[in-house]
Design a protein around this motif. Sequence first.
Motif, short mmCIF file in Angstrom:
data_model
loop_
_atom_site.label_atom_id
_atom_site.label_comp_id
_atom_site.label_asym_id
_atom_site.label_seq_id
_atom_site.Cartn_x
_atom_site.Cartn_y
_atom_site.Cartn_z
N PRO A 124 3.57 12.24 -2.88
CA PRO A 124 4.18 12.97 -4.18
C PRO A 124 3.28 13.25 -5.13
CG PRO A 124 4.79 10.54 -3.64
CD PRO A 124 3.89 10.81 -2.52
N TYR A 125 3.62 14.12 -5.91
CA TYR A 125 2.60 14.45 -7.03
C TYR A 125 2.93 13.76 -8.24
CZ TYR A 125 1.76 19.11 -5.04
OH TYR A 125 1.30 20.16 -4.06
N PRO A 126 1.76 13.50 -9.15
CA PRO A 126 2.21 12.55 -10.39
C PRO A 126 3.22 13.25 -11.16
CG PRO A 126 -0.10 13.30 -10.05
CD PRO A 126 0.51 14.06 -9.10
N GLU A 127 4.45 12.35 -11.29
CA GLU A 127 5.64 12.61 -12.07
C GLU A 127 6.29 11.51 -12.65
OE1 GLU A 127 9.66 15.12 -11.08
OE2 GLU A 127 8.35 14.93 -9.43
N VAL A 128 6.70 11.60 -13.59
CA VAL A 128 7.75 10.58 -14.35
C VAL A 128 8.97 11.48 -15.12
CG1 VAL A 128 6.08 9.03 -14.92
CG2 VAL A 128 6.18 10.77 -16.71
N ARG A 129 9.91 10.85 -15.29
CA ARG A 129 11.11 11.33 -15.87
C ARG A 129 11.43 10.31 -16.95
NH1 ARG A 129 13.15 15.72 -16.33
NH2 ARG A 129 15.33 15.30 -15.86
N PHE A 130 11.71 10.96 -18.32
CA PHE A 130 11.85 10.02 -19.54
C PHE A 130 13.52 10.03 -19.71
CE2 PHE A 130 7.86 12.36 -20.78
CZ PHE A 130 7.03 11.20 -20.44
N PRO A 131 13.82 8.68 -20.42
CA PRO A 131 12.90 7.68 -20.39
C PRO A 131 12.85 6.83 -19.16
CG PRO A 131 15.43 6.97 -21.10
CD PRO A 131 15.06 8.64 -20.79
N ILE A 132 11.50 6.28 -18.94
CA ILE A 132 11.23 5.69 -18.06
C ILE A 132 11.70 4.10 -17.74
CG2 ILE A 132 9.13 4.93 -16.34
CD1 ILE A 132 7.44 6.74 -18.19
N THR A 133 12.29 3.94 -16.52
CA THR A 133 12.96 2.84 -16.28
C THR A 133 12.72 2.36 -14.93
OG1 THR A 133 14.81 3.49 -17.47
CG2 THR A 133 15.31 1.56 -16.37
N PRO A 134 12.20 1.05 -14.82
CA PRO A 134 12.06 0.48 -13.43
C PRO A 134 13.31 0.61 -12.51
CG PRO A 134 10.95 -0.96 -15.13
CD PRO A 134 11.80 0.01 -16.01
N GLY A 135 13.07 1.04 -11.17
CA GLY A 135 14.34 1.28 -10.73
C GLY A 135 14.50 2.66 -10.31
N ASP A 136 14.07 3.92 -11.29
CA ASP A 136 14.27 5.14 -11.27
C ASP A 136 13.53 5.61 -9.83
OD1 ASP A 136 15.63 4.96 -13.52
OD2 ASP A 136 13.99 6.23 -14.72
N VAL A 163 8.44 1.41 -9.71
CA VAL A 163 8.50 -0.03 -9.03
C VAL A 163 8.69 -1.07 -10.22
CG1 VAL A 163 7.41 -1.83 -7.73
CG2 VAL A 163 7.15 0.73 -7.27
N THR A 164 7.87 -1.16 -11.46
CA THR A 164 7.87 -2.03 -12.26
C THR A 164 7.03 -1.40 -13.47
OG1 THR A 164 7.63 -4.27 -12.88
CG2 THR A 164 5.72 -3.22 -11.73
N ALA A 177 2.67 0.13 -19.69
CA ALA A 177 2.55 1.09 -18.67
C ALA A 177 3.43 0.86 -17.54
CB ALA A 177 1.13 1.16 -18.17
N TYR A 178 3.45 1.72 -16.38
CA TYR A 178 4.41 1.85 -15.36
C TYR A 178 3.64 1.85 -14.03
CZ TYR A 178 7.84 2.16 -18.86
OH TYR A 178 8.67 1.80 -20.20
N ILE A 179 4.13 1.19 -12.96
CA ILE A 179 3.64 1.35 -11.62
C ILE A 179 4.57 2.19 -10.72
CG2 ILE A 179 3.03 0.13 -9.53
CD1 ILE A 179 2.09 -2.11 -11.37
N SER A 191 1.36 10.38 3.84
CA SER A 191 0.60 10.09 2.73
C SER A 191 1.39 9.21 1.58
CB SER A 191 -0.21 11.10 2.27
OG SER A 191 -1.06 10.83 0.98
N CYS A 192 0.74 8.22 1.20
CA CYS A 192 1.53 7.20 0.40
C CYS A 192 0.42 7.03 -0.90
CB CYS A 192 1.87 5.89 1.12
SG CYS A 192 3.15 6.02 2.24
N VAL A 193 1.07 6.87 -2.16
CA VAL A 193 0.34 6.86 -3.22
C VAL A 193 0.91 5.57 -4.10
CG1 VAL A 193 1.66 8.44 -4.36
CG2 VAL A 193 -0.76 7.93 -5.12
N THR A 194 0.20 4.94 -4.96
CA THR A 194 0.36 4.10 -6.07
C THR A 194 -0.24 4.88 -7.36
OG1 THR A 194 0.50 2.14 -4.80
CG2 THR A 194 0.28 1.80 -7.06
N TYR A 195 0.56 4.83 -8.22
CA TYR A 195 0.24 5.43 -9.64
C TYR A 195 0.28 4.40 -10.84
CZ TYR A 195 0.91 10.27 -7.90
OH TYR A 195 0.65 11.43 -7.12
N ILE A 196 -0.50 4.24 -11.71
CA ILE A 196 -0.45 3.84 -13.14
C ILE A 196 -0.10 4.60 -13.90
CG2 ILE A 196 -1.03 1.95 -14.91
CD1 ILE A 196 -2.24 0.51 -12.36
#
Length: 229
Positions: A124-136, A163-164, A177-179, A191-196
């Motif tokens: 998955p490409y780098p992506e966040v949705r606002f506001p960021i909430t763990p569990g999204d 994740v958190t 920050a968020y993981i 292919s799996c990824v972990t982002y910060i």
Amino acid sequence: MTRKNIFKKFWLVLCLHQLISCGQKENACFDKKCIYLSGHDATYMGVFIDQSSDSTLYSIQLKTGGGNFLFQKKMKYIVERMPSLKHPDKFISESTTGFIENNEGIWLHPPRVDKFKFITQLAPYPEVRFPITPGDSLSGSIHMMGNWGDWTGHSSEFYLHVVTDTSIATIDGLEKAYILKGCGSILEKTSCVTYIFSNTRGFIYAKYENSDLETFEMKRHLDKGEFSF
């Protein structure tokens, strides 16, 4: 509360929004604070490790600012492979692609060249949705248009979870920050990824692992002791 995002519908809406209002003013960003739209320039140190445990080192520069790319804002990656005994030849790649940043979220194309071309394309490409909430949670698909070998003409399926939350140490103190973690799959490949993701610096770290036992890790360069995690 978990939010699910169907990729194609989401990006159709964002592209229409881009046409209407994304000449993108500063106040188009979340909480009026832009990360990539402000003219982002960051260097990452990358390492690709293959099945035989051979390591290939890279310097990856990300630059944003100035102009459009299709319905998105323009970004550039400059990737240089560090010479080694196994790979003494010089390798430098400059590629222009796009990103989206507005008050709803951030989405980036990852760098995709040389040995790590496929591992970053499938995850998955780098992506966040606002506001960021763990569990999204985000989910969707990417159609492989061309130059992807056996993948060409097929679509991958992916998911990405927040994740958190976490903290990074900066010169100004601790910063939130968020993981995020997720995987993409196509034709029995995964292919799996972990982002910060940092609220003020964007995506500062990524570690990819695929079903071919390859890994690729990229971490923002800390030449000024800016932060650590």
